[in-house]
Design a protein around this motif. Structure first.
Motif, PDB file in Angstrom:
ATOM      1  N   THR A 161       0.819  -1.092  -0.126  1.00 59.78           N
ATOM      2  CA  THR A 161       0.210  -0.141   0.083  1.00 59.78           C
ATOM      3  C   THR A 161       0.881   1.109  -0.049  1.00 59.78           C
ATOM      4  N   LYS A 162       0.145   2.232  -0.294  1.00 57.10           N
ATOM      5  CA  LYS A 162       0.898   3.788  -0.257  1.00 57.10           C
ATOM      6  C   LYS A 162       1.572   3.878   1.251  1.00 57.10           C
ATOM      7  N   ALA A 163       0.961   3.565   2.155  1.00 56.35           N
ATOM      8  CA  ALA A 163       0.973   3.830   3.596  1.00 56.35           C
ATOM      9  C   ALA A 163       2.439   3.039   3.945  1.00 56.35           C
ATOM     10  N   GLU A 164       2.065   1.718   3.643  1.00 63.84           N
ATOM     11  CA  GLU A 164       3.513   0.927   3.809  1.00 63.84           C
ATOM     12  C   GLU A 164       4.843   1.375   3.249  1.00 63.84           C
ATOM     13  N   LEU A 165       4.714   2.027   1.930  1.00 60.95           N
ATOM     14  CA  LEU A 165       5.772   2.324   1.111  1.00 60.95           C
ATOM     15  C   LEU A 165       6.285   3.692   1.638  1.00 60.95           C
ATOM     16  N   LYS A 166       5.252   4.534   2.104  1.00 58.51           N
ATOM     17  CA  LYS A 166       5.635   6.007   2.820  1.00 58.51           C
ATOM     18  C   LYS A 166       6.763   5.653   3.934  1.00 58.51           C
ATOM     19  N   LYS A 167       6.219   4.623   4.880  1.00 56.92           N
ATOM     20  CA  LYS A 167       7.258   4.393   6.001  1.00 56.92           C
ATOM     21  C   LYS A 167       8.427   3.752   5.399  1.00 56.92           C
ATOM     22  N   PHE A 168       8.344   2.600   4.349  1.00 56.75           N
ATOM     23  CA  PHE A 168       9.387   2.317   3.903  1.00 56.75           C
ATOM     24  C   PHE A 168      10.421   3.445   3.441  1.00 56.75           C
ATOM     25  N   GLN A 169      10.096   4.171   2.521  1.00 57.23           N
ATOM     26  CA  GLN A 169      10.603   5.396   1.703  1.00 57.23           C
ATOM     27  C   GLN A 169      11.283   6.401   2.924  1.00 57.23           C
ATOM     28  N   SER A 170      10.284   6.719   4.161  1.00 56.17           N
ATOM     29  CA  SER A 170      11.001   7.392   5.258  1.00 56.17           C
ATOM     30  C   SER A 170      12.366   7.079   5.677  1.00 56.17           C
ATOM     31  N   ALA A 171      12.207   5.607   5.981  1.00 63.90           N
ATOM     32  CA  ALA A 171      13.481   4.951   6.422  1.00 63.90           C
ATOM     33  C   ALA A 171      14.699   4.728   5.540  1.00 63.90           C
ATOM     34  N   LYS A 172      14.280   4.551   4.443  1.00 65.02           N
ATOM     35  CA  LYS A 172      15.532   4.080   3.301  1.00 65.02           C
ATOM     36  C   LYS A 172      16.041   5.467   2.687  1.00 65.02           C
ATOM     37  N   LYS A 173      15.234   6.302   2.539  1.00 60.85           N
ATOM     38  CA  LYS A 173      15.601   7.681   2.019  1.00 60.85           C
ATOM     39  C   LYS A 173      16.109   7.491   0.454  1.00 60.85           C
ATOM     40  N   PHE A 174      15.145   6.934  -0.277  1.00 58.06           N
ATOM     41  CA  PHE A 174      15.460   6.552  -1.737  1.00 58.06           C
ATOM     42  C   PHE A 174      14.793   8.002  -2.436  1.00 58.06           C
ATOM     43  N   THR A 175      15.689   8.374  -3.193  1.00 60.97           N
ATOM     44  CA  THR A 175      15.036   9.515  -4.181  1.00 60.97           C
ATOM     45  C   THR A 175      14.438   9.488  -5.427  1.00 60.97           C
ATOM     46  N   PHE A 176      14.493   8.152  -5.917  1.00 61.97           N
ATOM     47  CA  PHE A 176      13.922   7.708  -7.038  1.00 61.97           C
ATOM     48  C   PHE A 176      12.262   7.667  -6.749  1.00 61.97           C
ATOM     49  N   PRO A 177      11.741   7.823  -7.925  1.00 61.98           N
ATOM     50  CA  PRO A 177      10.030   7.661  -7.734  1.00 61.98           C
ATOM     51  C   PRO A 177       9.739   6.178  -7.452  1.00 61.98           C
ATOM     52  N   ILE A 178       8.875   6.164  -6.341  1.00 68.00           N
ATOM     53  CA  ILE A 178       8.369   4.831  -5.801  1.00 68.00           C
ATOM     54  C   ILE A 178       6.805   4.831  -5.931  1.00 68.00           C
ATOM     55  N   ALA A 179       6.154   3.984  -6.448  1.00 67.11           N
ATOM     56  CA  ALA A 179       4.583   3.711  -6.287  1.00 67.11           C
ATOM     57  C   ALA A 179       4.227   2.454  -5.876  1.00 67.11           C
ATOM     58  N   ALA A 180       3.019   2.458  -5.312  1.00 71.46           N
ATOM     59  CA  ALA A 180       2.253   1.155  -4.919  1.00 71.46           C
ATOM     60  C   ALA A 180       1.502   0.517  -5.807  1.00 71.46           C
ATOM     61  N   ASP A 181       1.534  -0.628  -5.737  1.00 72.45           N
ATOM     62  CA  ASP A 181       0.743  -1.794  -6.644  1.00 72.45           C
ATOM     63  C   ASP A 181       0.052  -2.993  -5.718  1.00 72.45           C
ATOM     64  N   PRO A 182      -0.774  -2.213  -4.848  1.00 72.33           N
ATOM     65  CA  PRO A 182      -1.304  -3.168  -3.746  1.00 72.33           C
ATOM     66  C   PRO A 182      -1.919  -4.352  -4.153  1.00 72.33           C
ATOM     67  N   GLN A 183      -2.727  -4.309  -5.506  1.00 73.49           N
ATOM     68  CA  GLN A 183      -3.492  -5.381  -6.004  1.00 73.49           C
ATOM     69  C   GLN A 183      -2.916  -6.169  -7.135  1.00 73.49           C
ATOM     70  N   ARG A 184      -1.606  -5.989  -7.268  1.00 76.72           N
ATOM     71  CA  ARG A 184      -0.794  -6.779  -8.322  1.00 76.72           C
ATOM     72  C   ARG A 184      -1.325  -6.116  -9.741  1.00 76.72           C
ATOM     73  N   GLN A 185      -1.836  -5.186 -10.016  1.00 71.94           N
ATOM     74  CA  GLN A 185      -2.492  -4.873 -11.238  1.00 71.94           C
ATOM     75  C   GLN A 185      -1.512  -4.503 -12.443  1.00 71.94           C
ATOM     76  N   ILE A 186      -0.611  -3.772 -12.051  1.00 62.99           N
ATOM     77  CA  ILE A 186       0.341  -3.324 -12.853  1.00 62.99           C
ATOM     78  C   ILE A 186       1.306  -4.655 -12.964  1.00 62.99           C
ATOM     79  N   TYR A 187       2.007  -5.141 -12.115  1.00 62.53           N
ATOM     80  CA  TYR A 187       2.784  -6.298 -12.215  1.00 62.53           C
ATOM     81  C   TYR A 187       2.236  -7.455 -12.917  1.00 62.53           C
ATOM     82  N   ALA A 188       0.979  -7.600 -13.023  1.00 58.78           N
ATOM     83  CA  ALA A 188       0.290  -8.767 -13.661  1.00 58.78           C
ATOM     84  C   ALA A 188       0.140  -8.714 -15.165  1.00 58.78           C
TER      85      ALA A 188
END
Length: 169
Positions: free
Chosen positions: A98-125
């Motif tokens: 989810t976006k919320a999970e990734l915001k926590k992750f991004q806050s901890a890791k400090k990556f500067t490239f764009p990150i987005a959520a795919d909670p239902q695997r719609q894009i991955y699929a």
């Protein structure tokens, strides 16, 4: 007879390598990349079909994936600084996050490239059935020119050479 057996073994080995490289893929090099739209954590909309004229890296990862956690810092330290100001776009997509999970992750890791959520695997699929990390390099015409799974420095070096060449074309 020995030559025949060696030929058969070589063919089996080569075929198994090809099958392994492509295992789980729903796409092929040379095809137009499946279109998708996603909003990054910083609120920027990313629509693949709008990226024509740019070279694009689509990266799929998960926060629990060991190889992904080895790859993402290398994308941050080696690939992103090298190409971010070029005719290049990148989106790193958290599969089943989810976006919320990734915001926590991004806050901890400090990556500067764009990150987005795919909670239902719609894009991955649209790209694969299984395995992460996965990387797809898409040329300026929207075609897949590289697809890889897993992480190794050798593959990252190859990706950077492919991106550099595609930007110059």
């Amino acid at each position: 007879m020995k030559r025949f057996l060696l030929l058969v073994l070589a063919l089996v080995f080569t075929t198994s390598l090809w099958a392994d490289e492509n295992e789980g893929n729903l796409t092929k090099k040379g095809q137009v990349a499946p279109d998708f739209t996603v909003t990054s954590l910083d609120g920027e909309q990313f629509k693949l079909s709008d990226m024509k004229g740019k070279v694009v890296l689509v990266n799929f990862f998960a926060t629990w994936c060991g190889p992904c956690m080895n790859e993402l810092p290398e994308l941050e330290n080696q690939l992103w600084p090298r190409f971010k100001n070029e005719n290049f776009k990148m989106i790193s997509i958290g599969r089943e996050h989810t976006k919320a999970e990734l915001k926590k992750f991004q806050s901890a890791k400090k990556f500067t490239f764009p990150i987005a959520a795919d909670p239902q695997r719609q894009i991955y699929a649209k790209y694969a059935e299984k395995y992460i990390p996965r990387n797809y390099i898409i040329n300026k015409e929207g075609q897949i020119i590289f697809q890889g799974k897993g992480f190794s420095q050798k593959e990252l070096d190859e990706m950077m050479m492919i991106i550099e060449k595609a930007i110059k074309e």
